[in-house]
Design an enzyme around this catalytic site. Sequence first.
Site, PDB file in Angstrom:
ATOM      1  N   CYS A   1      -5.117 -13.433  11.752  1.00  0.00           N
ATOM      2  CA  CYS A   1      -4.313 -14.522  12.290  1.00  0.00           C
ATOM      3  C   CYS A   1      -2.997 -14.726  11.548  1.00  0.00           C
ATOM      4  O   CYS A   1      -2.876 -14.416  10.370  1.00  0.00           O
ATOM      5  CB  CYS A   1      -5.068 -15.850  12.221  1.00  0.00           C
ATOM      6  SG  CYS A   1      -6.616 -15.827  13.075  1.00  0.00           S
TER       7      CYS A   1
ATOM      8  N   TYR B 214      -1.044  -3.588   3.004  1.00  0.00           N
ATOM      9  CA  TYR B 214      -0.972  -3.293   4.436  1.00  0.00           C
ATOM     10  C   TYR B 214      -0.679  -4.495   5.335  1.00  0.00           C
ATOM     11  O   TYR B 214       0.123  -4.388   6.251  1.00  0.00           O
ATOM     12  CB  TYR B 214      -2.285  -2.642   4.890  1.00  0.00           C
ATOM     13  CG  TYR B 214      -2.355  -2.398   6.379  1.00  0.00           C
ATOM     14  CD1 TYR B 214      -1.525  -1.457   6.991  1.00  0.00           C
ATOM     15  CD2 TYR B 214      -3.221  -3.135   7.186  1.00  0.00           C
ATOM     16  CE1 TYR B 214      -1.575  -1.245   8.358  1.00  0.00           C
ATOM     17  CE2 TYR B 214      -3.272  -2.925   8.563  1.00  0.00           C
ATOM     18  CZ  TYR B 214      -2.448  -1.984   9.138  1.00  0.00           C
ATOM     19  OH  TYR B 214      -2.488  -1.781  10.493  1.00  0.00           O
TER      20      TYR B 214
ATOM     21  N   GLY C 205      -1.845 -10.657  14.407  1.00  0.00           N
ATOM     22  CA  GLY C 205      -2.828 -10.897  15.458  1.00  0.00           C
ATOM     23  C   GLY C 205      -2.216 -10.674  16.817  1.00  0.00           C
ATOM     24  O   GLY C 205      -1.182 -11.279  17.113  1.00  0.00           O
TER      25      GLY C 205
ATOM     26  N   GLY D 202      -7.913 -17.000   8.285  1.00  0.00           N
ATOM     27  CA  GLY D 202      -8.921 -16.812   7.243  1.00  0.00           C
ATOM     28  C   GLY D 202     -10.307 -16.853   7.840  1.00  0.00           C
ATOM     29  O   GLY D 202     -10.490 -16.678   9.054  1.00  0.00           O
TER      30      GLY D 202
END
Length: 494
Positions: free
Chosen positions: A24, A265, A50, A126
Amino acid sequence: MQKLSFPAIPPLPVLDDDHFHDECGVFGICRHVDAAAHTALGLHALQHRGQEAAGIVSYDGRQFHSHRAMGHVGDNFNSSDVIASLPGEMAIGHNRYSTSGDKAIRNVQPLFAEFKFGGLAIAHNGNLTNARTLRKSLVDRGCIFQSTSDTETFIHLIARSDGTNVVERVIDALKQVEGAYSLVAMTQEKLIGVRDPHGVRPLVLGKTGDAYILASETCALDIIGAEYIRDIAPGELIVIDKNGMHSYSPFAPVQSKFCIFEYIYFARPDSNVENHNVYQVRKNIGAELARESHVEADVVVPVPDSGVPAALGYAEQADIPFELGIIRNHYVGRTFIEPSQQIRNLGVRLKHNANGRYLEGKRVVLVDDSIVRGTTSVKIVDMVRAAGAAEVHMRISSPPTAHSCHYGIDTPESDELMASRMDLDEMIKTIGVDSLAFISFDGLYRAVGKERRDNDVPQFCDACFSGEYPLRLTDKVDGPEPAQLSLLRERGQG
Ligand code: SF4
């Protein structure tokens, strides 16, 4: 004419490119006449966090307005009509990457609920590690969940709190949840931002004119020309209202455990995260890799796009030419319906192609950010060899990924991870390279400005590499058995 019939093969997720996937991105803004338009732009900059769904909730001083949809920000918030339907000077937004089976509109954030004190919209990045346990106890006490998202847990905890004002209620709820979260919330009067006590996921504060902004990354501030003020501190709760900005520290201080994979990343390379430029950190990792596992070679080639900065750092440090020996097609859709197994077997070439002139006869150092299942690595190496490379040496800018993430990153189960099933020699054989090396833990920590990894109290979360989970995994250890979270299946649900 005979009608051709193809066997039913599910769409292959072409961009599911053997990476962990962030789940997210969040954005919030207040005191701006174009709050929704700015939120759409911010979410656009955070699209990498996302891609399954996006949503915005605004508040116009009288009423909340919501638009949530499956798909990309650019597909759903591209018309002036949609933006006009989200009036007001305050808005929050969310990009979601959901796991399969969970792609339903009811889970698309921000979620909104009506409370005794008024409305509240909430969005979070999260994963709560005790969400199932809390959900069970809340359902036992009569709560009716409308979604299967752990974000809804916050809503019920806020609703049941005895706090005398909204900030007290939010704090009360936060004290009951465990796990990793950076969240933004909005009431009729307040924009609220919080990071979990360990600060696993990022959240930054920015400003443009009188408007304050909360966003997962600084690239979302850049796109609207906002100034970066600072990172929200681990465990800090920020409230912005007509009286200004207030900072609260409701938790006992604990060791920060920022996700080190954000640097490797997840975060966009042009973002600054916890005072480090992500692109620079990735170059540093490449340089560390070159120092740790140098090999005689003619060319350094990144697996684009995520391997590019580390490959540049490697090439500079090793003084070996850097070349784009693999070209990525940026126009491949998220899924590509392939009608036959034969076409399906073309696999990775839909996305990557060898730039043969720079590979033929060359000893190639191939740099990538991670190996998850190893499926993409096998195909990439095969492609580089087919283009005539004399040797292929793979260098990976993360330690071996041998464990799942439970803190908000979509990952395969541990036994699907190549590094959990194989030792280095087996990986070399399976991927088909002449040599393979991963960055060491200390090399990685040096790249982020530490002297080395403190093995007693690691400065970051690196659990997917080390298996040392810094935050309690309540649901996994002693939570209720995984249950079907909802009996309802929505049309179009994945
Ligand atoms: S387990 Fe890995 S991906 Fe998950 S928060 Fe920790 S470092 Fe990040």
